[in-house]
Design a protein around this motif. Structure first.
Motif, PDB file in Angstrom:
ATOM      1  N   ILE A  78       0.848  -1.200   0.000  1.00 27.98           N
ATOM      2  CA  ILE A  78       0.000   0.000   0.000  1.00 27.98           C
ATOM      3  C   ILE A  78       0.881   1.247   0.000  1.00 27.98           C
ATOM      4  CG2 ILE A  78      -1.819   1.241   1.230  1.00 27.98           C
ATOM      5  CD1 ILE A  78      -2.484  -1.451   2.615  1.00 27.98           C
ATOM      6  N   SER A  79       0.594   2.141  -0.923  1.00 32.71           N
ATOM      7  CA  SER A  79       1.294   3.428  -0.981  1.00 32.71           C
ATOM      8  C   SER A  79       0.258   4.528  -1.185  1.00 32.71           C
ATOM      9  CB  SER A  79       2.311   3.448  -2.131  1.00 32.71           C
ATOM     10  OG  SER A  79       2.845   4.738  -2.307  1.00 32.71           O
ATOM     11  N   VAL A  80       0.329   5.564  -0.351  1.00 34.08           N
ATOM     12  CA  VAL A  80      -0.585   6.701  -0.466  1.00 34.08           C
ATOM     13  C   VAL A  80       0.240   7.974  -0.568  1.00 34.08           C
ATOM     14  CG1 VAL A  80      -2.494   7.975   0.566  1.00 34.08           C
ATOM     15  CG2 VAL A  80      -2.332   5.502   0.916  1.00 34.08           C
ATOM     16  N   LEU A  81      -0.057   8.771  -1.606  1.00 33.90           N
ATOM     17  CA  LEU A  81       0.615  10.046  -1.813  1.00 33.90           C
ATOM     18  C   LEU A  81      -0.382  11.185  -1.615  1.00 33.90           C
ATOM     19  CD1 LEU A  81       2.653   9.231  -5.061  1.00 33.90           C
ATOM     20  CD2 LEU A  81       3.413   9.051  -2.681  1.00 33.90           C
ATOM     21  N   GLY A  82       0.044  12.214  -0.882  1.00 37.04           N
ATOM     22  CA  GLY A  82      -0.768  13.393  -0.674  1.00 37.04           C
ATOM     23  C   GLY A  82      -0.164  14.596  -1.387  1.00 37.04           C
ATOM     24  N   TYR A  83      -0.764  15.751  -1.150  1.00 35.01           N
ATOM     25  CA  TYR A  83      -0.329  16.967  -1.838  1.00 35.01           C
ATOM     26  C   TYR A  83       0.944  17.514  -1.216  1.00 35.01           C
ATOM     27  CZ  TYR A  83      -0.703  21.544  -4.120  1.00 35.01           C
ATOM     28  OH  TYR A  83      -0.472  22.662  -4.868  1.00 35.01           O
ATOM     29  N   ASP A  84       1.933  17.785  -2.054  1.00 36.98           N
ATOM     30  CA  ASP A  84       3.191  18.396  -1.637  1.00 36.98           C
ATOM     31  C   ASP A  84       3.104  19.880  -1.973  1.00 36.98           C
ATOM     32  OD1 ASP A  84       5.823  19.395  -1.491  1.00 36.98           O
ATOM     33  OD2 ASP A  84       6.664  17.420  -1.906  1.00 36.98           O
ATOM     34  N   THR A  85       2.982  20.728  -0.958  1.00 35.63           N
ATOM     35  CA  THR A  85       2.790  22.161  -1.207  1.00 35.63           C
ATOM     36  C   THR A  85       3.999  22.798  -1.879  1.00 35.63           C
ATOM     37  OG1 THR A  85       3.505  22.608   1.064  1.00 35.63           O
ATOM     38  CG2 THR A  85       1.142  22.468   0.669  1.00 35.63           C
ATOM     39  N   ALA A 145       6.103  21.309  -4.089  1.00 38.60           N
ATOM     40  CA  ALA A 145       6.136  20.895  -5.493  1.00 38.60           C
ATOM     41  C   ALA A 145       4.828  21.176  -6.219  1.00 38.60           C
ATOM     42  CB  ALA A 145       6.464  19.409  -5.591  1.00 38.60           C
ATOM     43  N   ALA A 146       3.744  21.445  -5.449  1.00 34.74           N
ATOM     44  CA  ALA A 146       2.401  21.682  -5.999  1.00 34.74           C
ATOM     45  C   ALA A 146       1.916  20.481  -6.806  1.00 34.74           C
ATOM     46  CB  ALA A 146       2.367  22.952  -6.839  1.00 34.74           C
ATOM     47  N   THR A 147       2.261  19.278  -6.317  1.00 33.61           N
ATOM     48  CA  THR A 147       1.819  18.035  -6.948  1.00 33.61           C
ATOM     49  C   THR A 147       1.494  17.015  -5.853  1.00 33.61           C
ATOM     50  OG1 THR A 147       4.088  17.208  -7.085  1.00 33.61           O
ATOM     51  CG2 THR A 147       3.208  18.357  -9.037  1.00 33.61           C
ATOM     52  N   TYR A 148       0.773  15.968  -6.247  1.00 34.97           N
ATOM     53  CA  TYR A 148       0.433  14.907  -5.296  1.00 34.97           C
ATOM     54  C   TYR A 148       1.545  13.856  -5.295  1.00 34.97           C
ATOM     55  CZ  TYR A 148      -4.168  16.948  -4.751  1.00 34.97           C
ATOM     56  OH  TYR A 148      -5.207  17.816  -4.451  1.00 34.97           O
ATOM     57  N   THR A 149       2.668  14.224  -4.667  1.00 40.55           N
ATOM     58  CA  THR A 149       3.840  13.347  -4.650  1.00 40.55           C
ATOM     59  C   THR A 149       4.398  13.159  -3.242  1.00 40.55           C
ATOM     60  OG1 THR A 149       5.194  15.299  -5.185  1.00 40.55           O
ATOM     61  CG2 THR A 149       4.532  13.869  -7.024  1.00 40.55           C
ATOM     62  N   LYS A 150       3.692  13.588  -2.224  1.00 36.49           N
ATOM     63  CA  LYS A 150       4.196  13.503  -0.854  1.00 36.49           C
ATOM     64  C   LYS A 150       3.770  12.183  -0.216  1.00 36.49           C
ATOM     65  CE  LYS A 150       4.051  15.836   3.641  1.00 36.49           C
ATOM     66  NZ  LYS A 150       3.504  17.002   4.390  1.00 36.49           N
ATOM     67  N   PRO A 151       4.716  11.301   0.139  1.00 38.31           N
ATOM     68  CA  PRO A 151       4.344  10.028   0.778  1.00 38.31           C
ATOM     69  C   PRO A 151       3.704  10.273   2.150  1.00 38.31           C
ATOM     70  CG  PRO A 151       6.603   9.957  -0.054  1.00 38.31           C
ATOM     71  CD  PRO A 151       6.170  11.399  -0.098  1.00 38.31           C
ATOM     72  N   VAL A 152       2.505   9.729   2.341  1.00 41.83           N
ATOM     73  CA  VAL A 152       1.828   9.866   3.636  1.00 41.83           C
ATOM     74  C   VAL A 152       1.550   8.502   4.271  1.00 41.83           C
ATOM     75  CG1 VAL A 152       0.799  12.095   3.106  1.00 41.83           C
ATOM     76  CG2 VAL A 152      -0.431  10.002   2.490  1.00 41.83           C
ATOM     77  N   LEU A 153       1.657   7.447   3.483  1.00 42.32           N
ATOM     78  CA  LEU A 153       1.463   6.097   4.017  1.00 42.32           C
ATOM     79  C   LEU A 153       2.153   5.101   3.095  1.00 42.32           C
ATOM     80  CD1 LEU A 153       0.086   4.156   6.059  1.00 42.32           C
ATOM     81  CD2 LEU A 153      -1.875   4.099   4.506  1.00 42.32           C
ATOM     82  N   SER A 154       2.926   4.197   3.694  1.00 41.82           N
ATOM     83  CA  SER A 154       3.580   3.156   2.919  1.00 41.82           C
ATOM     84  C   SER A 154       3.760   1.941   3.811  1.00 41.82           C
ATOM     85  CB  SER A 154       4.941   3.636   2.390  1.00 41.82           C
ATOM     86  OG  SER A 154       5.586   2.609   1.646  1.00 41.82           O
ATOM     87  N   SER A 190      -3.514   9.919  -3.934  1.00 42.97           N
ATOM     88  CA  SER A 190      -3.200   8.888  -4.918  1.00 42.97           C
ATOM     89  C   SER A 190      -2.940   7.598  -4.152  1.00 42.97           C
ATOM     90  CB  SER A 190      -1.962   9.277  -5.733  1.00 42.97           C
ATOM     91  OG  SER A 190      -1.545   8.194  -6.557  1.00 42.97           O
ATOM     92  N   LEU A 191      -3.755   6.595  -4.406  1.00 44.82           N
ATOM     93  CA  LEU A 191      -3.644   5.300  -3.725  1.00 44.82           C
ATOM     94  C   LEU A 191      -3.141   4.244  -4.708  1.00 44.82           C
ATOM     95  CD1 LEU A 191      -4.265   3.261  -1.372  1.00 44.82           C
ATOM     96  CD2 LEU A 191      -6.584   3.098  -2.329  1.00 44.82           C
ATOM     97  N   THR A 192      -2.076   3.550  -4.332  1.00 42.17           N
ATOM     98  CA  THR A 192      -1.562   2.448  -5.143  1.00 42.17           C
ATOM     99  C   THR A 192      -1.490   1.194  -4.283  1.00 42.17           C
ATOM    100  OG1 THR A 192      -0.219   3.951  -6.498  1.00 42.17           O
ATOM    101  CG2 THR A 192       0.358   1.618  -6.570  1.00 42.17           C
TER     102      THR A 192
END
Length: 390
Positions: A202-209, A211-220, A245-247
């Motif tokens: 499980i990998s979850v990415l949140g908003y990186d302020t 970079a202004a993209t959803y690339t911030k790891p919040v759960l792995s 973003s959920l993978t």
């Protein structure tokens, strides 16, 4: 003595190209529970009037730009729920039919500026000849002009935006699309793996302020099951409400988490943030003053285009012509269809019917009450049937 005023923090307008005045009043906009606390804590007033949501804030002084009495902190989030009140909305809107569990998500973090407006929907991508486009799909050109596909385009049959038999030019506004649709998940849910598997990565990415993209790891994490399973309990309760973003096992999807949506019928979520960047996310400047001009955000719906099918009661041969010469029909016939899809609108077209050398004008235009389907070539289109008593 301190002068106290209310300053305009932002507005959100709802627009729809189906309506001749473009104003969309098909929704009521509600405030989330957490946002109610933020509003009270910052001495704000948030009200909806017709197609607009207005947000004002308590300010000190009377010199523009005003300064909020209680500072608007970086990262402040205001969440609103759009509830649909028009049962015919999907009939005249260029969207898929309702999809259980899906919602639309709008935010100023999309940084979507075009045609002198800041849109809360995601930017419409540039045309890509490696993609397949179906009727109704949208693409833009280098000049940021939006086009609607009217025939299927695929990598083996490439017809770029200059081919008027395959694409219809719209304008420079940015419209919402299925790209804005997210899968709503409760904080704890049952996730279907699709097949029996021994573990779940499980990998979850949140908003990186920054970079202004959803690339911030919040759960792995990886869950290893005692026996291979086809589903498991997915616990995301540690995450704040929002888009992620959920993978899982290499399969990525965009999700929205907020337990306030449990059991409620919400069409869309609006998230307004005050971030340091980009510019559309700035409700106040570096000095804490309200930005000037006031932040004004837009959500724009595109009208659905359908094949218009006229059925003459007399079964005689007739011809239909458009005075503006924009749309053409398969004439003459007793059942007359448009050669291409025509956008639905409550502003009537100037069409003329000719039967036995007699002209009848104006004639009825398509409305969203009745939709069927029709096959033209290899494509299936929504079809508007109009019965004429001639």
């Amino acid at each position: 003595m301190i002068d106290v005023n209310f300053g305009n923090l932002f507005t959100v307008e709802l627009l729809h190209s189906y309506y001749k005045d473009q104003l969309c009043t098909d929704f009521s906009i509600a405030v989330s529970t957490e946002t109610s606390k933020v509003i009270n804590g910052h001495k704000m007033i948030v009200k909806q009037h017709n197609n607009q949501l207005y947000a004002g804030i308590h300010c000190s002084g009377n010199v523009n730009p005003l300064k909020p009495f209680i500072p608007v902190e970086t990262g402040m989030q205001l969440t609103f729920f759009m509830k649909l009140n028009n049962s015919l909305f999907y009939n005249f809107t260029n969207l898929s039919s309702t999809n259980p569990g899906k919602i639309y998500y709008f935010t100023n973090r999309n940084n979507n500026v075009s045609n002198a407006k800041t849109f809360l929907s995601s930017p419409i991508p540039l045309y890509n000849n490696a993609n397949t486009y179906h009727p109704g799909d949208l693409a833009t050109n280098a000049a940021n002009e939006v086009y609607r596909a009217i025939v299927t385009n695929d990598p083996l049959h490439q017809f770029d935006l200059t081919h008027t038999d395959h694409w219809m030019k719209v304008d420079k506004n940015q419209y919402l699309s299925e790209k804005d649709a997210l899968q709503w998940l409760p904080p704890v849910s049952t996730y279907q793996l699709g097949s029996v598997q021994p573990s779940a990565g499980i990998s979850v990415l949140g908003y990186d302020t920054a970079a202004a993209t959803y690339t911030k790891p919040v759960l792995s994490k990886t869950i290893t099951f005692s026996n291979p399973v086809s589903s498991f309990t997915l616990d995301l309760s540690g995450l704040q409400p929002g888009k992620y973003s959920l993978t899982i096992n290499g399969k990525q999807q965009w999700i929205y988490i907020n337990d306030e949506l449990n059991g409620s019928k919400v069409f869309a979520v609006i998230d307004i943030f005050n971030d340091a960047a980009p510019a559309p996310c700035q409700l106040v400047d570096a000095a804490g003053l309200l930005v000037s001009p006031m932040s004004k955000f837009s959500i724009y719906f595109l009208n659905r285009a359908t094949i218009w099918k006229y059925i003459l009661a007399s079964n005689k041969l007739g011809k239909i012509n458009d005075a503006a010469n924009l749309y053409h029909f398969a004439n003459p016939a007793s059942v007359i269809t448009s050669l291409t899809p025509i956008p639905l609108s409550n502003k009537a077209l100037n069409l003329k019917l000719t039967v036995n050398n007699h002209d009848y004008s104006p004639i009825a235009c398509a409305d969203p009450q009745r939709l069927s389907t029709i096959i033209k070539g290899t494509d299936t289109y929504p079809c508007s049937e109009i019965f004429l008593n001639f």
